[in-house]
Design a protein around this motif. Sequence first.
Motif, PDB file in Angstrom:
ATOM      1  N   ILE A 180       0.843  -1.203   0.000  1.00 30.37           N
ATOM      2  CA  ILE A 180       0.000   0.000   0.000  1.00 30.37           C
ATOM      3  C   ILE A 180       0.877   1.252   0.000  1.00 30.37           C
ATOM      4  CG2 ILE A 180      -1.667   1.343   1.332  1.00 30.37           C
ATOM      5  CD1 ILE A 180      -2.920  -1.026  -0.036  1.00 30.37           C
ATOM      6  N   ILE A 181       1.921   1.252   0.841  1.00 29.99           N
ATOM      7  CA  ILE A 181       2.820   2.415   0.911  1.00 29.99           C
ATOM      8  C   ILE A 181       3.512   2.635  -0.429  1.00 29.99           C
ATOM      9  CG2 ILE A 181       4.923   3.307   1.985  1.00 29.99           C
ATOM     10  CD1 ILE A 181       4.070   1.854   4.556  1.00 29.99           C
ATOM     11  N   ILE A 193      -3.607  15.365  -4.066  1.00 26.33           N
ATOM     12  CA  ILE A 193      -3.750  14.575  -2.835  1.00 26.33           C
ATOM     13  C   ILE A 193      -3.763  13.095  -3.190  1.00 26.33           C
ATOM     14  CG2 ILE A 193      -5.254  14.032  -0.880  1.00 26.33           C
ATOM     15  CD1 ILE A 193      -6.321  16.888  -1.046  1.00 26.33           C
ATOM     16  N   VAL A 194      -2.878  12.343  -2.553  1.00 27.85           N
ATOM     17  CA  VAL A 194      -2.866  10.878  -2.666  1.00 27.85           C
ATOM     18  C   VAL A 194      -2.672  10.338  -1.257  1.00 27.85           C
ATOM     19  CG1 VAL A 194      -1.764   8.849  -3.641  1.00 27.85           C
ATOM     20  CG2 VAL A 194      -1.873  10.963  -4.985  1.00 27.85           C
ATOM     21  N   ASN A 195      -3.667   9.683  -0.699  1.00 26.88           N
ATOM     22  CA  ASN A 195      -3.544   9.190   0.673  1.00 26.88           C
ATOM     23  C   ASN A 195      -4.426   7.966   0.892  1.00 26.88           C
ATOM     24  OD1 ASN A 195      -6.114  10.242   0.745  1.00 26.88           O
ATOM     25  ND2 ASN A 195      -5.682  11.834   2.251  1.00 26.88           N
ATOM     26  N   LEU A 196      -4.144   7.308   2.006  1.00 26.47           N
ATOM     27  CA  LEU A 196      -5.000   6.202   2.437  1.00 26.47           C
ATOM     28  C   LEU A 196      -6.167   6.828   3.187  1.00 26.47           C
ATOM     29  CD1 LEU A 196      -5.461   3.144   2.655  1.00 26.47           C
ATOM     30  CD2 LEU A 196      -4.155   3.190   4.790  1.00 26.47           C
ATOM     31  N   TYR A 256      -8.854  -1.450   1.526  1.00 30.33           N
ATOM     32  CA  TYR A 256      -8.135  -0.212   1.816  1.00 30.33           C
ATOM     33  C   TYR A 256      -8.618   0.824   0.791  1.00 30.33           C
ATOM     34  CZ  TYR A 256      -4.926  -3.111   4.537  1.00 30.33           C
ATOM     35  OH  TYR A 256      -4.387  -3.981   5.445  1.00 30.33           O
ATOM     36  N   VAL A 257      -9.034   1.985   1.267  1.00 35.57           N
ATOM     37  CA  VAL A 257      -9.573   3.019   0.378  1.00 35.57           C
ATOM     38  C   VAL A 257      -8.490   4.067   0.120  1.00 35.57           C
ATOM     39  CG1 VAL A 257     -11.350   4.764   0.029  1.00 35.57           C
ATOM     40  CG2 VAL A 257     -11.895   2.649   1.271  1.00 35.57           C
ATOM     41  N   ILE A 258      -8.039   4.129  -1.130  1.00 39.03           N
ATOM     42  CA  ILE A 258      -7.043   5.126  -1.540  1.00 39.03           C
ATOM     43  C   ILE A 258      -7.776   6.266  -2.258  1.00 39.03           C
ATOM     44  CG2 ILE A 258      -5.042   5.585  -3.003  1.00 39.03           C
ATOM     45  CD1 ILE A 258      -4.189   2.701  -2.591  1.00 39.03           C
TER      46      ILE A 258
END
Length: 363
Positions: A282-283, A304-307, A315-317
């Motif tokens: 994920i990272i 913006i790019v984040n978990l 997992y919602v990106i």
Amino acid sequence: MNNFLDRVILGNPIQNYFILAIVLLFVSMIKRYLSQGMANLLYKEVKRWAPEIDKHEFSHLLLVPLEYFFLLVTFMLTIDHFTYPPELDITVYNGFTLKMVLTAILELALTVSITWIILRVIDFVSLMISKSADLSHDVTDNQFIVFFRDFFKAIVCIFGAIAVIRILFGAVLVNKIIAGLGIGAAALALAAKESIENLICSFIIFFDKPFRVGDSVRVDAFQGTVEKIGLRSTRVRTVDKTYVTVPNKKMVDSILDNLSLRTHQRAVMRLEVAGDTSADSIIQVLQDIKQLLQKNEKIQEGFIVNLHDFTKDTYVIQIIYLTPVIEGVQYNALRSDINLAIISALDKRGAKLSSTKVEIYEK
């Protein structure tokens, strides 16, 4: 010779007829120069306000009406020194004498001449304003000029027609017509309420300019490009290439989104990655997406790019980025390239999308 010139015909000496003929002939010969001189004087004054106006265009508008006006005024001033012959004091019809008929004809000719000049002046003013409007890219201004040109010309023609009716039939009939128009206008206003509302809204659009011809707009359930703004309605070419006619009242009263005034286009993506994906993957996916957005010159800074969130299964990106205003094929190609790069990043890190949906938004 003097005896011949002093002979009286129809109440006036022959000398007066010769003077009339000579004056009219002389004015006919120099009327072009008189009109040209008057036009040149006016052009010098106009040149200060509208230097882009061509002298030939200006002269072409006013030259002919001024020629006939000078000739008519000269004839009326000269004939005024004549004595109306008693032999012609006859009744033509129902109490109307020949003198009254001839006087009415002269008044009609003068009224038509003055109306003609005023109409040409309106044409010139609209030409002068349109020259300035051509310097801008707003096509709406040209429609606005045409509308008001026709509007004022219609007003002048109405007043000219009233003057003609007054000359022919007297002031009593004019008063009756005006009174009738007042009552008729009230009834017409009630019957054409919606049309009047659309007309008023067209003025609001012209002056307030929430949109212009060529703008891409979104109103209620449709989106398209404004192709024409009329007095009653606005024509829009939709994204489906249909031609929609929308009443101006609806364009003013509805919440209108002028897409052409956007400074950027905003895209929002919500990727739901399978819950069995490792934290390291994920990272790495987040870093890869940030790098590909940074490398793309058309993506604005501040993306913006984040978990954004996670559940036991996903997992919602969240991905939010801005692009310049790009129309049509180029924008679709950019979105496609970014989406393919994100898919490659997911595949490279062994991340699989969840079986739930992927939501993509754009604004």
